[in-house]
Design a protein around this motif. Structure first.
Motif, PDB file in Angstrom:
ATOM      1  N   SER A  50       3.112   7.690   3.139  1.00  0.00           N
ATOM      2  CA  SER A  50       3.905   6.941   2.178  1.00  0.00           C
ATOM      3  C   SER A  50       5.338   7.459   2.179  1.00  0.00           C
ATOM      4  O   SER A  50       5.583   8.648   2.368  1.00  0.00           O
ATOM      5  CB  SER A  50       3.303   7.096   0.781  1.00  0.00           C
ATOM      6  N   ALA A  51       6.265   6.576   1.948  1.00  0.00           N
ATOM      7  CA  ALA A  51       7.661   6.968   1.836  1.00  0.00           C
ATOM      8  C   ALA A  51       7.964   7.526   0.453  1.00  0.00           C
ATOM      9  O   ALA A  51       9.000   8.135   0.230  1.00  0.00           O
ATOM     10  CB  ALA A  51       8.566   5.785   2.110  1.00  0.00           C
ATOM     11  N   PHE A  52       7.036   7.341  -0.473  1.00  0.00           N
ATOM     12  CA  PHE A  52       7.206   7.808  -1.853  1.00  0.00           C
ATOM     13  C   PHE A  52       6.355   9.052  -2.081  1.00  0.00           C
ATOM     14  O   PHE A  52       5.387   9.297  -1.361  1.00  0.00           O
ATOM     15  CB  PHE A  52       6.772   6.715  -2.837  1.00  0.00           C
ATOM     16  N   ASP A  53       6.690   9.811  -3.117  1.00  0.00           N
ATOM     17  CA  ASP A  53       5.873  10.970  -3.483  1.00  0.00           C
ATOM     18  C   ASP A  53       4.495  10.528  -3.963  1.00  0.00           C
ATOM     19  O   ASP A  53       3.498  11.184  -3.689  1.00  0.00           O
ATOM     20  CB  ASP A  53       6.564  11.796  -4.566  1.00  0.00           C
ATOM     21  N   ASN A  54       4.451   9.425  -4.689  1.00  0.00           N
ATOM     22  CA  ASN A  54       3.191   8.848  -5.158  1.00  0.00           C
ATOM     23  C   ASN A  54       2.880   7.641  -4.279  1.00  0.00           C
ATOM     24  O   ASN A  54       3.613   6.652  -4.297  1.00  0.00           O
ATOM     25  CB  ASN A  54       3.324   8.423  -6.625  1.00  0.00           C
ATOM     26  N   PRO A  55       1.784   7.676  -3.505  1.00  0.00           N
ATOM     27  CA  PRO A  55       1.486   6.561  -2.596  1.00  0.00           C
ATOM     28  C   PRO A  55       1.222   5.228  -3.297  1.00  0.00           C
ATOM     29  O   PRO A  55       1.256   4.180  -2.649  1.00  0.00           O
ATOM     30  CB  PRO A  55       0.236   7.020  -1.851  1.00  0.00           C
ATOM     31  N   ALA A  56       0.979   5.246  -4.592  1.00  0.00           N
ATOM     32  CA  ALA A  56       0.761   3.992  -5.315  1.00  0.00           C
ATOM     33  C   ALA A  56       2.014   3.119  -5.308  1.00  0.00           C
ATOM     34  O   ALA A  56       1.930   1.892  -5.426  1.00  0.00           O
ATOM     35  CB  ALA A  56       0.326   4.275  -6.748  1.00  0.00           C
ATOM     36  N   TRP A  57       3.174   3.729  -5.138  1.00  0.00           N
ATOM     37  CA  TRP A  57       4.417   2.956  -5.091  1.00  0.00           C
ATOM     38  C   TRP A  57       4.517   2.105  -3.839  1.00  0.00           C
ATOM     39  O   TRP A  57       5.362   1.211  -3.771  1.00  0.00           O
ATOM     40  CB  TRP A  57       5.630   3.864  -5.232  1.00  0.00           C
ATOM     41  N   ASP A  58       3.679   2.330  -2.845  1.00  0.00           N
ATOM     42  CA  ASP A  58       3.636   1.439  -1.685  1.00  0.00           C
ATOM     43  C   ASP A  58       3.193   0.038  -2.100  1.00  0.00           C
ATOM     44  O   ASP A  58       3.532  -0.944  -1.446  1.00  0.00           O
ATOM     45  CB  ASP A  58       2.695   1.972  -0.612  1.00  0.00           C
ATOM     46  N   LEU A  59       2.430  -0.058  -3.169  1.00  0.00           N
ATOM     47  CA  LEU A  59       2.042  -1.351  -3.732  1.00  0.00           C
ATOM     48  C   LEU A  59       3.000  -1.788  -4.827  1.00  0.00           C
ATOM     49  O   LEU A  59       3.408  -2.947  -4.879  1.00  0.00           O
ATOM     50  CB  LEU A  59       0.613  -1.286  -4.292  1.00  0.00           C
TER      51      LEU A  59
END
Length: 117
Positions: A50-59
């Motif tokens: 993921s490009a974000f620290d929290n992979p949920a932000w990929d959605l």
């Protein structure tokens, strides 16, 4: 003859574009996603990261961008946006607002969500 009609705002039809764009820019500044391929956790290996620290932000990030485009489309059909304007002016404003939002959201979503995949 006294003209009691209100003059239309120059930004009428662009409020969701401007305010939403500022909100998305500030959320990108807070989330601080990875923007270079070399900085990805899976650089030089196979797999997805993921490009974000929290992979949920990929959605959440593409949904945020889709919501922004929908709000801009809703703003374009509101009668307040049409007040004291000609049909050509309304069409130009709606087309430009939607084109700007879709093109910028595609650029941001593709750059941020695909950099580490």
């Amino acid at each position: 003859m006294i003209d009691d009609r209100e003059r239309p705002s120059r930004l009428g039809g662009f409020w969701a574009l401007l305010v939403g764009g500022a909100g998305i820019a500030s959320s990108l500044a807070v989330l601080d996603p990875i923007m270079r391929f070399e900085d990805c956790p899976n650089y030089g290996a196979s797999g997805n990261a993921s490009a974000f620290d929290n992979p949920a932000w990929d959605l959440y990030f593409p949904l945020l961008m889709l919501g922004w485009v929908v709000l801009i489309a809703v703003e374009q059909v509101l009668p307040v946006t049409w007040r004291n304007r000609s049909g050509a002016d309304i069409a130009v404003r709606a087309t430009s607002a939607l084109t700007l939002s879709v093109s910028s959201s595609c650029c941001f979503v593709l750059k941020v969500t695909l950099v580490c995949h």
